[in-house]
Design an enzyme around this catalytic site. Structure first.
Site, mmCIF file in Angstrom:
data_model
loop_
_atom_site.group_PDB
_atom_site.id
_atom_site.type_symbol
_atom_site.label_atom_id
_atom_site.label_comp_id
_atom_site.label_asym_id
_atom_site.label_seq_id
_atom_site.Cartn_x
_atom_site.Cartn_y
_atom_site.Cartn_z
ATOM 1 N N HIS A 171 -9.752 1.903 -0.259
ATOM 2 C CA HIS A 171 -8.303 1.701 -0.230
ATOM 3 C C HIS A 171 -7.875 1.202 -1.598
ATOM 4 C CE1 HIS A 171 -4.321 0.950 0.819
ATOM 5 N NE2 HIS A 171 -4.457 0.310 1.965
ATOM 6 N N CYS A 225 0.801 -1.228 0.000
ATOM 7 C CA CYS A 225 0.000 0.000 0.000
ATOM 8 C C CYS A 225 0.832 1.274 0.000
ATOM 9 C CB CYS A 225 -0.949 -0.007 1.194
ATOM 10 S SG CYS A 225 -1.857 -1.556 1.358
ATOM 11 N N HIS A 269 -2.922 7.741 6.430
ATOM 12 C CA HIS A 269 -3.137 6.474 5.731
ATOM 13 C C HIS A 269 -4.568 6.014 5.991
ATOM 14 C CE1 HIS A 269 -2.131 2.803 3.715
ATOM 15 N NE2 HIS A 269 -2.317 2.060 4.774
#
Length: 397
Positions: free
Chosen positions: A326, A161, A292
């Site tokens: 995400h 990620c 995040h």
């Protein structure tokens, strides 16, 4: 070392097919998380996703690629965002083919978005489809290289990620080191059975739109996106319109667990500190944090712990994954674009779905649109599986 300036932006996400659409929906607090219309999966009717609101066939037609072979959805999203970014920066064919122009992209899914076709090909149940060369993480990068005659350095990063945040960091380092005068950086990922089934096995997918930094958060929503930034040295940018400056970057690994962050946020704290150090500023200079903020119990707790350890006074923050889901390897680039929009418009967008902020920390994310709020420096965090943590400092020019 010269300054690294951002002269072009391109993005496609669940909230918009271009930069302006994304900006307007961020301003209006409109989420793109909903039931999927194009993603075929057992979970498509059960879980919400941040799906781009275009069928792959429609996207291919928009790009004039309907007759091209081997373009997966990942490749198509990459081309869409890439074309917007280079047009925004007014790059010519000569600019793109210059040996001083580099391309650093990122992906985690790559062509594995075609999970079923990959299974058929890998198990010799087909005669060999047109996608045999498209399954790797670098397939979309190779398509871009070929399509735009890019002859300079090129690379593809997969650090989960944090992938496209690392692409931005590498691009900035190439320019600072004099190895390139222009670098197109970013990343792309599309929804895939491969990742959805994997995240579901980890039991971290929410059955509702995710609520990062809420006390009752219960997981994330997977999304898809493509985002690219054109980085240019100050000398090459000249009198071009400039969005922002890539001021600092930090990368660290807490080496704690394959999918969870360490309780003491070792990697997160170190990546944020390194980003501030390379930018040459103190934490007090940060006006906004694009967190995040995945919406999982572990991530949000540890990220807030790390931020509270570093900042005496926590600046306004949000998680724009509450809009896009995400987007994995694209997340760092998408959120860098969002951060730059905040700088450009002096606005901080609301973090969605938060009803009860995490009680352990007396710091709620931005709940409404903050207008006329000067944003000179942004800290953007991207934390990946395996503990690969990356932070960027983006500044106003």
């Amino acid at each position: 070392m010269g300054r690294v300036l951002v002269t072009g932006l391109g993005v496609i996400t669940a909230i918009g097919n271009n930069l302006e659409e994304n900006y307007q929906r961020l301003r209006n607090g409109t989420t793109g998380i909903a039931k999927a219309s194009y993603f075929e999966s057992l979970y498509a009717s059960q879980l919400p996703f941040g799906e781009v609101k275009l069928a792959s066939e429609t996207l291919a037609e928009m790009l004039g690629l309907q007759n091209e072979k081997g373009y997966t959805r990942t490749c198509l999203l990459a081309v869409k965002a890439f074309e917007e970014a280079i047009a925004d920066a007014a790059l010519t064919a000569q600019d793109l083919s210059s040996f001083d122009t580099a391309l650093v992209s990122a992906s985690t899914v790559g062509g594995m978005c075609l999970t079923d076709q990959l299974y058929e090909d890998a198990n010799l149940r087909s005669r060999g489809s047109e996608y045999l060369s498209a399954y790797g993480c670098s397939a979309h990068t190779l398509k871009l290289v070929k399509r735009y005659y890019i002859r300079g350095f090129s690379d593809t990063i997969n650090t989960a990620c944090s992938s496209s945040a690392n692409a931005i960091a590498l691009g900035a380092r190439l320019i600072r080191a004099g190895r390139a005068s222009r670098v197109i950086v970013g990343g792309v990922d599309s929804l895939a059975k491969y990742t959805v089934n994997g995240f579901n096995a980890l039991k971290i997918l929410s059955s509702q739109p995710s609520k990062p930094f809420d006390e009752n958060r219960d997981g994330l929503n997977l999304g898809e996106a493509g985002a690219y930034l054109v980085l240019e040295s100050e000398e090459v940018a000249g009198d071009k319109r400039v969005y922002a400056e890539i001021c600092g970057y930090g990368n660290a690994n807490d080496a704690h667990h394959p999918t969870a962050m360490s309780d003491n946020a070792v990697g997160a704290i170190r990546s944020m500190k390194e980003a501030l150090e390379t930018a040459g500023i103190s934490p007090s200079r940060i006006d906004y944090i694009n967190a995040h903020g995945t919406g999982t119990p572990n991530n949000d707790q540890i990220e807030m712990f790390g931020i509270s350890q570093l900042f005496d006074k926590v600046p306004p923050y949000n998680s724009t994954k509450s809009y896009t889901g995400h987007t994995l390897g694209a997340a760092g680039a998408v959120e860098a674009v969002v951060s730059i929009l905040s700088i450009k418009h002096s606005e901080i967008f609301p973090s969605l779905h938060v009803q009860t902020p995490i009680q352990e920390f007396n710091h709620a994310p931005a709940g409404t649109l903050m207008e006329n709020y000067p944003v000179n420096y942004v800290l953007s965090n991207s934390f990946g599986f395996g503990g690969n943590c990356t932070s960027l400092v983006i500044g106003k020019v």
